[in-house]
Design a protein around this motif. Structure first.
Motif, PDB file in Angstrom:
ATOM      1  N   ARG A 146       0.826  -1.206   0.000  1.00 47.24           N
ATOM      2  CA  ARG A 146       0.000   0.000   0.000  1.00 47.24           C
ATOM      3  C   ARG A 146       0.862   1.258   0.000  1.00 47.24           C
ATOM      4  NH1 ARG A 146      -5.254  -0.756   3.888  1.00 47.24           N
ATOM      5  NH2 ARG A 146      -6.184  -2.477   2.744  1.00 47.24           N
ATOM      6  N   ALA A 147       1.985   1.210   0.782  1.00 49.04           N
ATOM      7  CA  ALA A 147       2.877   2.374   0.829  1.00 49.04           C
ATOM      8  C   ALA A 147       3.456   2.666  -0.541  1.00 49.04           C
ATOM      9  CB  ALA A 147       4.001   2.106   1.831  1.00 49.04           C
ATOM     10  N   GLY A 148       3.851   1.616  -1.213  1.00 52.05           N
ATOM     11  CA  GLY A 148       4.389   1.806  -2.558  1.00 52.05           C
ATOM     12  C   GLY A 148       3.349   2.423  -3.481  1.00 52.05           C
ATOM     13  N   GLU A 149       2.114   1.921  -3.374  1.00 58.25           N
ATOM     14  CA  GLU A 149       1.054   2.474  -4.225  1.00 58.25           C
ATOM     15  C   GLU A 149       0.802   3.939  -3.891  1.00 58.25           C
ATOM     16  OE1 GLU A 149      -2.337  -0.014  -3.747  1.00 58.25           O
ATOM     17  OE2 GLU A 149      -1.640  -1.480  -5.218  1.00 58.25           O
ATOM     18  N   SER A 150       0.863   4.282  -2.540  1.00 58.16           N
ATOM     19  CA  SER A 150       0.645   5.672  -2.126  1.00 58.16           C
ATOM     20  C   SER A 150       1.762   6.562  -2.640  1.00 58.16           C
ATOM     21  CB  SER A 150       0.570   5.764  -0.597  1.00 58.16           C
ATOM     22  OG  SER A 150      -0.520   5.009  -0.125  1.00 58.16           O
ATOM     23  N   PHE A 151       3.015   6.043  -2.569  1.00 57.79           N
ATOM     24  CA  PHE A 151       4.158   6.817  -3.047  1.00 57.79           C
ATOM     25  C   PHE A 151       3.996   7.144  -4.532  1.00 57.79           C
ATOM     26  CE2 PHE A 151       8.314   6.831  -5.139  1.00 57.79           C
ATOM     27  CZ  PHE A 151       8.919   7.900  -4.474  1.00 57.79           C
ATOM     28  N   ILE A 152       3.606   6.148  -5.257  1.00 59.69           N
ATOM     29  CA  ILE A 152       3.441   6.368  -6.693  1.00 59.69           C
ATOM     30  C   ILE A 152       2.316   7.358  -6.947  1.00 59.69           C
ATOM     31  CG2 ILE A 152       2.732   5.233  -8.840  1.00 59.69           C
ATOM     32  CD1 ILE A 152       4.235   2.748  -7.830  1.00 59.69           C
ATOM     33  N   SER A 153       1.248   7.241  -6.164  1.00 62.16           N
ATOM     34  CA  SER A 153       0.115   8.153  -6.358  1.00 62.16           C
ATOM     35  C   SER A 153       0.521   9.588  -6.043  1.00 62.16           C
ATOM     36  CB  SER A 153      -1.040   7.736  -5.435  1.00 62.16           C
ATOM     37  OG  SER A 153      -1.475   6.440  -5.765  1.00 62.16           O
ATOM     38  N   THR A 154       1.294   9.777  -4.945  1.00 68.05           N
ATOM     39  CA  THR A 154       1.731  11.126  -4.573  1.00 68.05           C
ATOM     40  C   THR A 154       2.645  11.703  -5.649  1.00 68.05           C
ATOM     41  OG1 THR A 154       1.584  10.482  -2.257  1.00 68.05           O
ATOM     42  CG2 THR A 154       2.841  12.479  -2.755  1.00 68.05           C
ATOM     43  N   LEU A 155       3.556  10.849  -6.112  1.00 66.91           N
ATOM     44  CA  LEU A 155       4.483  11.297  -7.153  1.00 66.91           C
ATOM     45  C   LEU A 155       3.722  11.723  -8.402  1.00 66.91           C
ATOM     46  CD1 LEU A 155       7.512  11.613  -7.599  1.00 66.91           C
ATOM     47  CD2 LEU A 155       7.534   9.317  -8.608  1.00 66.91           C
ATOM     48  N   GLN A 156       2.702  10.943  -8.738  1.00 67.00           N
ATOM     49  CA  GLN A 156       1.869  11.298  -9.891  1.00 67.00           C
ATOM     50  C   GLN A 156       1.209  12.655  -9.677  1.00 67.00           C
ATOM     51  OE1 GLN A 156      -0.763   7.912 -10.067  1.00 67.00           O
ATOM     52  NE2 GLN A 156       0.362   7.011 -11.781  1.00 67.00           N
ATOM     53  N   ALA A 157       0.737  12.914  -8.441  1.00 72.23           N
ATOM     54  CA  ALA A 157       0.062  14.174  -8.152  1.00 72.23           C
ATOM     55  C   ALA A 157       1.027  15.346  -8.277  1.00 72.23           C
ATOM     56  CB  ALA A 157      -0.556  14.124  -6.749  1.00 72.23           C
ATOM     57  N   VAL A 158       2.266  15.165  -7.795  1.00 75.56           N
ATOM     58  CA  VAL A 158       3.268  16.229  -7.879  1.00 75.56           C
ATOM     59  C   VAL A 158       3.583  16.553  -9.331  1.00 75.56           C
ATOM     60  CG1 VAL A 158       5.694  16.767  -7.418  1.00 75.56           C
ATOM     61  CG2 VAL A 158       4.263  15.779  -5.619  1.00 75.56           C
ATOM     62  N   ILE A 159       3.772  15.512 -10.100  1.00 78.14           N
ATOM     63  CA  ILE A 159       4.110  15.739 -11.513  1.00 78.14           C
ATOM     64  C   ILE A 159       2.975  16.462 -12.221  1.00 78.14           C
ATOM     65  CG2 ILE A 159       4.522  14.558 -13.704  1.00 78.14           C
ATOM     66  CD1 ILE A 159       5.989  12.386 -12.053  1.00 78.14           C
ATOM     67  N   ILE A 160       1.790  16.032 -11.939  1.00 79.58           N
ATOM     68  CA  ILE A 160       0.645  16.654 -12.594  1.00 79.58           C
ATOM     69  C   ILE A 160       0.508  18.119 -12.171  1.00 79.58           C
ATOM     70  CG2 ILE A 160      -1.882  16.638 -12.693  1.00 79.58           C
ATOM     71  CD1 ILE A 160      -1.681  13.557 -12.450  1.00 79.58           C
ATOM     72  N   THR A 161       0.680  18.393 -10.867  1.00 85.56           N
ATOM     73  CA  THR A 161       0.542  19.764 -10.376  1.00 85.56           C
ATOM     74  C   THR A 161       1.627  20.661 -10.970  1.00 85.56           C
ATOM     75  OG1 THR A 161      -0.337  18.866  -8.319  1.00 85.56           O
ATOM     76  CG2 THR A 161       0.405  21.154  -8.281  1.00 85.56           C
TER      77      THR A 161
END
Lengths: 165, 401
Positions: free
Chosen positions: B357-372
């Motif tokens: 789950r942590a890995g999935e959250s990390f990837i999700s956060t990273l995706q959000a940063v890139i998008i922002t």
């Protein structure tokens, strides 16, 4: 089909006066009979039913051929007996006269005469085949024979007059 | 009529219609007697009678022309075997097509009756277990209930008989109703259903195991559907040789935990025999029509025969399709296998799950940063440009003042 096939063919032949037409009519009649056979409930009525179909096709064919009258069916037929050539010629001439006379009466009358005298049907069977009352059959037969007699007499008179001319 | 006229022989002449009917023998007795009396007494009536009779005799004397060869269409039944039923010669002459239909009808009735008698009088060799029938599926059989709880002890096993017999003629199975005393073997269409439930991490392996199980009995997967997501599920329709149906069921039930299973057997023998009789009759009619078509000489005839022929051919094709379907259904049994993920059954390794789950959250956060970042970048560039202009303007003002 044996006798019935022969009867149908001669009915068409004497009614129409043309072997090709007769052949067509019989084949059409048999085809119609074959297609409609499953719908025939009473087997006892088969012969009358088949004659009715054939009569219907004869009437249709005669109607379509009125614009194209045909020659007598015996015109092209020569059957000379080896032992009695003179008698053969006379008989052939009589057949031709009779066939011509038959073709001069109306189709309805001709059909009644042929069904009676060639096919040997009873008045009731003829009435069934022609879809008319028995009284009408009697009337047509009587008129038909009277007209035939008149035509034959006229033809004989013509024959008798020919040498004098 | 006066006595003097009667004495002089004056009487009412017989009409031509009556004379004509008299000659034909179509007058009733009383009329006939009157005509006979008139003929005895009246010369004129006799003359009219003789004239009509002469014409009739001449017409009757016309020789019957023999019909030309090939006049009769080549129908089956031109020269049928003599009927022994005493029907008229006309039926004998055209009887064959009717005989053919009659024979086909009698054959169907006889086979149907023998099947019925066999089914009523003969006991079933081994009745189908009620538990199996209760949840039967498909193929026109009665479906009398829902799934039956799995029997972990396994009550059905069968020896591997191999694929035997001619194609489309499967052997008779245990537990299936049989028709005894009939020429055709019983045709049984068998279907089954197995519902399996597995843990999430064993889902893929279970699906593979199902495929391996059906391959082990010479089967194949006819259909497959897999739904991804939190509750993954798969539905596979496998076809196995009918004679290995029970073995396939046993193998499939051993793949994972069984939630339910059911089997169904439908006896389609009568249906099959009926279809065979029907197609035989139809083909005979097609043959006859084809021969008629060759003989047809006018356009209306050709059209009429072609229309009939087209309808017959369509019926033949349809019937053949039904026979093919029955052949396929009886040669190969169909089993529907449903694999579902156990509700709430995730992997027991909580740490691994947390890491996952942590890995999935990390990837999700990273995706959000890139998008922002990507979204704001043009605005930041614009704002920076404006700021530089403002600063440059401020620096010039004191100098110019």
């Amino acid at each position: 089909m044996g006798p019935l096939q022969e009867g149908l063919y001669n009915l068409a032949l004497r009614s129409l006066g043309d072997p090709e037409d007769a052949r067509d009519v019989v084949q059409e009649s048999l085809l119609r009979a074959w297609v409609g056979l499953p719908a025939l409930v009473d087997r006892q009525t088969f012969a009358g039913w088949l004659y009715r179909i054939a009569v219907h096709h004869c009437q249709n064919r005669a109607r379509s051929r009125r614009r194209h009258p045909v020659a007598s069916l015996d015109d092209n037929v020569v059957h000379l007996g080896a032992d009695d050539p003179e008698g053969s010629v006379i008989r052939r001439e009589q057949r031709r006269e009779l066939a011509d006379a038959l073709l001069r009466v109306t189709t309805e009358i001709r059909l009644a005469v042929v069904l009676r005298d060639i096919n040997g049907l009873s008045y009731a069977e003829i009435a069934d085949a022609l879809q008319v009352p028995v009284g009408t059959v009697r009337s047509r037969l009587s008129r038909g024979r009277a007209e035939l007699r008149r035509h034959l007499t006229a033809a004989s008179g013509t024959q008798a007059e020919r040498p004098a001319r | 009529m006066s006595a003097s006229r009667r004495a002089a022989g004056v009487h009412r002449h017989v009409g031509e219609q009556d004379l004509s009917a008299f000659i034909d023998g179509e007058l009733p007795d009383e009329g006939r007697a009157a005509v006979e009396e008139a003929l005895d007494r009246c010369v004129s009536c006799r003359g009219a009678h003789d004239a009509i009779s002469d014409v009739a005799e001449r017409v009757r004397g016309l020789e019957l022309e023999p019909p030309p060869a090939g006049l009769l269409p080549d129908l089956p039944g031109q020269e049928p075997a003599p009927l022994r039923l005493g029907v008229g010669p006309w039926l004998r002459s055209l009887g064959h097509p009717r005989q053919l239909r009659l024979a086909a009808g009698v054959a169907v009735v006889a086979v149907g009756a023998s099947l019925l008698v066999a089914r009523v009088s003969s006991p079933r060799t081994t009745p189908i277990p009620p538990a199996n029938i209760a949840a039967g599926l498909g193929m026109g059989g009665d479906r009398s209930g829902g799934g039956t709880p799995a029997d972990s002890t396994g009550s059905t096993t069968s020896a591997d008989r191999g694929i035997s017999g001619a194609p489309g003629v499967p052997p008779v199975h245990e537990g299936a109703p049989q028709a005894i005393g009939t020429a055709d073997p019983a045709r049984i269409a068998r279907t089954g259903e197995v519902r399996l439930e597995v843990a999430r991490d064993r889902f893929d392996r279970t699906v593979e195991a199902v495929q391996a199980a059906q391959a082990g009995v010479a089967g194949y997967t006819a259909e497959s559907r897999v739904s991804e997501g939190d509750n993954r599920s798969a539905e596979l329709v496998v076809r196995v040789p009918t004679d290995r149906f029970q073995e396939a069921m046993t193998r499939l039930r051993g793949v994972a935990r069984v939630v339910s299973y059911s089997t169904n057997a439908s006896d389609v023998t009568k249906q099959y025999v009926d279809l065979q009789a029907r197609i035989t009759g139809l083909r005979a009619q097609v043959g006859a029509m084809t021969r008629l078509l060759d003989r047809a000489s006018s356009v209306p005839d050709v059209l009429a025969v072609q229309q009939q022929l087209g309808q017959l051919q369509s019926q033949v094709d349809q019937t053949q399709g039904e026979i093919n379907y029955l052949n396929q259904s009886t040669a190969m049994a169909s089993i529907t296998v449903t694999v579902t993920q156990q509700p709430g059954s995730t992997t027991p390794n909580r740490i691994g799950d947390a890491l996952h789950r942590a890995g999935e959250s990390f990837i999700s956060t990273l995706q959000a940063v890139i998008i922002t970042t990507g979204t704001l970048a043009p605005l930041l560039l614009l704002a920076g440009g404006v700021l530089l202009i403002v600063l440059a303007t401020r620096r010039r003002r004191p100098h110019t003042a």
